[in-house]
Write a protein that holds these residues in place. Sequence first.
Motif, PDB file in Angstrom:
ATOM      1  N   GLY A 276       0.804  -1.225   0.000  1.00 43.87           N
ATOM      2  CA  GLY A 276       0.000   0.000   0.000  1.00 43.87           C
ATOM      3  C   GLY A 276       0.831   1.266   0.000  1.00 43.87           C
ATOM      4  O   GLY A 276       0.317   2.358  -0.319  1.00 43.87           O
ATOM      5  N   LEU A 277       2.128   1.155   0.358  1.00 42.51           N
ATOM      6  CA  LEU A 277       3.005   2.327   0.329  1.00 42.51           C
ATOM      7  C   LEU A 277       3.131   2.894  -1.083  1.00 42.51           C
ATOM      8  O   LEU A 277       3.467   4.070  -1.262  1.00 42.51           O
ATOM      9  N   GLY A 278       2.851   2.060  -2.095  1.00 42.31           N
ATOM     10  CA  GLY A 278       2.952   2.526  -3.476  1.00 42.31           C
ATOM     11  C   GLY A 278       2.072   3.720  -3.756  1.00 42.31           C
ATOM     12  O   GLY A 278       2.455   4.615  -4.521  1.00 42.31           O
ATOM     13  N   TRP A 279       0.879   3.747  -3.127  1.00 40.46           N
ATOM     14  CA  TRP A 279      -0.008   4.895  -3.359  1.00 40.46           C
ATOM     15  C   TRP A 279       0.619   6.190  -2.865  1.00 40.46           C
ATOM     16  O   TRP A 279       0.507   7.234  -3.515  1.00 40.46           O
ATOM     17  N   LEU A 280       1.283   6.139  -1.718  1.00 40.82           N
ATOM     18  CA  LEU A 280       1.944   7.337  -1.188  1.00 40.82           C
ATOM     19  C   LEU A 280       3.075   7.796  -2.098  1.00 40.82           C
ATOM     20  O   LEU A 280       3.302   8.999  -2.274  1.00 40.82           O
ATOM     21  N   LEU A 281       3.793   6.833  -2.679  1.00 38.60           N
ATOM     22  CA  LEU A 281       4.917   7.193  -3.533  1.00 38.60           C
ATOM     23  C   LEU A 281       4.462   7.790  -4.859  1.00 38.60           C
ATOM     24  O   LEU A 281       5.266   8.418  -5.558  1.00 38.60           O
ATOM     25  N   LEU A 282       3.195   7.609  -5.219  1.00 35.35           N
ATOM     26  CA  LEU A 282       2.676   8.222  -6.445  1.00 35.35           C
ATOM     27  C   LEU A 282       2.227   9.664  -6.242  1.00 35.35           C
ATOM     28  O   LEU A 282       2.042  10.401  -7.212  1.00 35.35           O
ATOM     29  N   LEU A 283       2.051  10.078  -4.988  1.00 34.92           N
ATOM     30  CA  LEU A 283       1.511  11.415  -4.721  1.00 34.92           C
ATOM     31  C   LEU A 283       2.374  12.559  -5.246  1.00 34.92           C
ATOM     32  O   LEU A 283       1.835  13.579  -5.672  1.00 34.92           O
ATOM     33  N   PRO A 284       3.742  12.459  -5.214  1.00 35.41           N
ATOM     34  CA  PRO A 284       4.533  13.575  -5.743  1.00 35.41           C
ATOM     35  C   PRO A 284       4.232  13.922  -7.196  1.00 35.41           C
ATOM     36  O   PRO A 284       4.540  15.030  -7.643  1.00 35.41           O
ATOM     37  N   MET A 285       3.628  12.997  -7.948  1.00 35.83           N
ATOM     38  CA  MET A 285       3.274  13.272  -9.332  1.00 35.83           C
ATOM     39  C   MET A 285       2.295  14.436  -9.436  1.00 35.83           C
ATOM     40  O   MET A 285       2.274  15.177 -10.427  1.00 35.83           O
ATOM     41  N   PHE A 286       1.470  14.620  -8.392  1.00 36.86           N
ATOM     42  CA  PHE A 286       0.449  15.658  -8.414  1.00 36.86           C
ATOM     43  C   PHE A 286       0.909  16.943  -7.741  1.00 36.86           C
ATOM     44  O   PHE A 286       0.166  17.914  -7.674  1.00 36.86           O
ATOM     45  N   CYS A 287       2.117  16.940  -7.221  1.00 37.75           N
ATOM     46  CA  CYS A 287       2.642  18.144  -6.586  1.00 37.75           C
ATOM     47  C   CYS A 287       3.298  19.038  -7.624  1.00 37.75           C
ATOM     48  O   CYS A 287       3.430  18.692  -8.789  1.00 37.75           O
ATOM     49  N   SER A 288       3.746  20.210  -7.204  1.00 37.98           N
ATOM     50  CA  SER A 288       4.386  21.162  -8.110  1.00 37.98           C
ATOM     51  C   SER A 288       5.896  21.005  -8.011  1.00 37.98           C
ATOM     52  O   SER A 288       6.506  21.489  -7.052  1.00 37.98           O
ATOM     53  N   PRO A 289       6.532  20.326  -8.978  1.00 35.62           N
ATOM     54  CA  PRO A 289       7.965  20.049  -8.861  1.00 35.62           C
ATOM     55  C   PRO A 289       8.851  21.187  -9.357  1.00 35.62           C
ATOM     56  O   PRO A 289      10.047  21.176  -9.124  1.00 35.62           O
ATOM     57  N   GLN A 290       8.273  22.137 -10.085  1.00 38.14           N
ATOM     58  CA  GLN A 290       9.084  23.191 -10.688  1.00 38.14           C
ATOM     59  C   GLN A 290       9.334  24.320  -9.693  1.00 38.14           C
ATOM     60  O   GLN A 290       8.436  24.739  -8.958  1.00 38.14           O
ATOM     61  N   SER A 291      10.564  24.816  -9.668  1.00 46.17           N
ATOM     62  CA  SER A 291      10.883  25.949  -8.797  1.00 46.17           C
ATOM     63  C   SER A 291      10.289  27.225  -9.387  1.00 46.17           C
ATOM     64  O   SER A 291      10.230  27.399 -10.611  1.00 46.17           O
ATOM     65  N   ARG A 292       9.821  28.091  -8.543  1.00 46.49           N
ATOM     66  CA  ARG A 292       9.210  29.350  -8.966  1.00 46.49           C
ATOM     67  C   ARG A 292      10.219  30.487  -8.844  1.00 46.49           C
ATOM     68  O   ARG A 292      11.109  30.455  -7.991  1.00 46.49           O
TER      69      ARG A 292
END
Length: 740
Positions: free
Chosen positions: A471-487
């Motif tokens: 089930g940890l796999g679901w947590l590891l997919l969450l960064p895909m929906f975050c904002s990875p680009q620096s502003r």
Amino acid sequence: MRLGIFALVAGLLVLRFLPSLPAVWLSALLALLGVSLLPSRGYPLGFFLIGFAWACISAQWALDDRLAPELDERTLWLEGRVAGLPEVREGVVRFEVFQAKSRRAELPTRIRLAWYGGPQVRGGETWRLAVRLKRPHGLVNPQSFDYEAWLLAQRIGATGTVKSGRRLEAAAGALAWRDALRQRLLGSGGPRTGALAALVLGDDSGLTAADWRVLQHTGTVHLLVISGQHIALVAGLLYGLVAGLARLGWWPRGWPWLPSACLLACCGALVYGVAAGFEVPVRRACVMVALVLLWRWRFRHLGAWLPLLAALALVLLVEPLSSLQPGFWLSFGAVALLILIFGGRLGAWAWWRSLGRAQWAMAVGLLPLLLALGLPISASGPLANLVAVPWVGMAVVPLALLGTLLLPVPAVGEGLLWLAGGALELLFRLLASIATWLPAWLPSSLPVGVWLLLMLGALLLLLPSGIPLRGLGWLLLLPMFCSPQSRPPQGQAEVWVLDVGQGLAVLLRTREHALLYDAGARFGEFDIGERVVLPSLRALDVRRLDLLLISHADNDHAGGAPAIGQGMAVERVWSGEAGVLPAQLRARDCPSGYRWEWDGVRFSLWRWAQAGDANQSSCVLLVEAAGERLWLTGDIDSRAERALLATGLDLRADWLLVPHHGSRSSSSAAFLKAVAPRAALISRGRHNGFGHPHPTVVARYAALPARLYDTAEQGALQLRLGTFGEARGLRAERRFWREK
């Protein structure tokens, strides 16, 4: 054995990531070193070096086969034979010629041509043509289709535009047969004949841009492009036919059924592949099917991974440049996932459970690959494929192939094709509804570390239920929906002048806001806004626009704007010619004199109230960050420049977007003296028909002096306003296939 094949594949795949190729003599030396290591314990390294050396040498041959630089933009008479099936879209005939010859120069083996308003061209014909030749060149942006990589993977050494020509020889052989069959399919009179031609012959020219959009949003592109699935389906039907006859006792006892089934299935797959043109993806599928059948016949005891590894090695040995194409990674990745999911199962599953499990594996397992390749992610893909895969595989393809075989039988073949086309029409209507309900998602570019976490998460989710930490796999997919680009920090602005050919699209981004100045062109079904600008905005993690500012309504500036409005949220649209833009944009007139501030960055607008034409109506934008200034000038000419000078505004700036792409009618000496930029940005198409930038304009900037940055030569340009630094062109990121 497996270790050696794995090392060979690894060496062949390294090619995809090389910034430049080693010298041929060095590659040959590495190959000899690899051969010398084979008899020793270092044989894995030997296989690796052999694979690496062969891939580099093969790629260098393809680069050497490109059009010579001195022939770039020259018009030559040549003779060549038409390869493949020509396509006609919006009055433009596009085709390839191979073994082209000219009395005046040595030409590449394959050349891709476009003939505007040209006559009918058939595969296999020989033509004498007057062609304006060009070296391979493509747009380079944060995210868009890499045309140069595609051309090299197809071993196309030049492109060109046909000026005139005449047919020397009529079509003959297999190419003529395929073209005649295509005409018969398209003329069958039933629904979706273009899609049927794609399924039977691998000719996708009959699919419209709207069709491709629906397939992409629903993750079903693979169903209408002949791939391993279709080749395997034909082979599986023939194999199943022999196996079924043997089980019923109707197969001749003197012929062993298993080798007969494998041989018949392999022959059927090859015939289908030849009918489909036997291009690289089809060859890849045929190789894989042939090795799987050989494994089923004699080597099943060696495990399921061996045929995949052997097919991968064989495909790359035959064509090392295959790794430059996304389809290569997706096809082998899909097969590897299926082996992973079904290889170790206990007992038989119901067909519906197997289909559902396969779609689950594709949705989760291919996610890291799609992110790495910058391809859209279809959230509706698993649902759409649950219906589409069996519908196409068990109904459409058999009906289409049987109808094609029975075309000589009056009414029977046409009837079956009509049924196949009707089934496709129903499917497209369903897929269109799904695409409207849940369109595909374009991801942002991810750092390597985040991508590795996502890959680990996907692998965990694919493990059998009951495995600890699955089930940890679901947590590891969450960064895909975050904002990875620096502003950009407060008081600074990030500026991207996108490489959109002969047009303009500039992204301005502050810490919390985003502005797009112009949106590129649209040429019929080819929309720069949809194909280049929108994916690049998504890759840069721009999810909404506070302002879409269209300088004026000319196509090269406004043509892509509707696609931007449909593809992401846009708070407001302003333009120098708001009344001329499409109504769905709901554009308002450029408020000349208006000033505002975002995150410490100041903006101000100007438009000439007495403008006499579209170019003079351009809405001009001044941006200032920490004292560093940038003018975005649209297509204003020297008269509009004089009007701007007459306002008495302080025009001094560090950066100037060269007005009207460097036209001779703009960049007047008085205007440049007032602005006095230290650097200028040119957005233009390479070898454009207008001659931009004009030599006199380039000389004026050189006299300032001002450094010129050119999208045609350097790709998309990035600079950070407020740091007083230099601009960076994406072509500086070396790829061995990109022209320097």
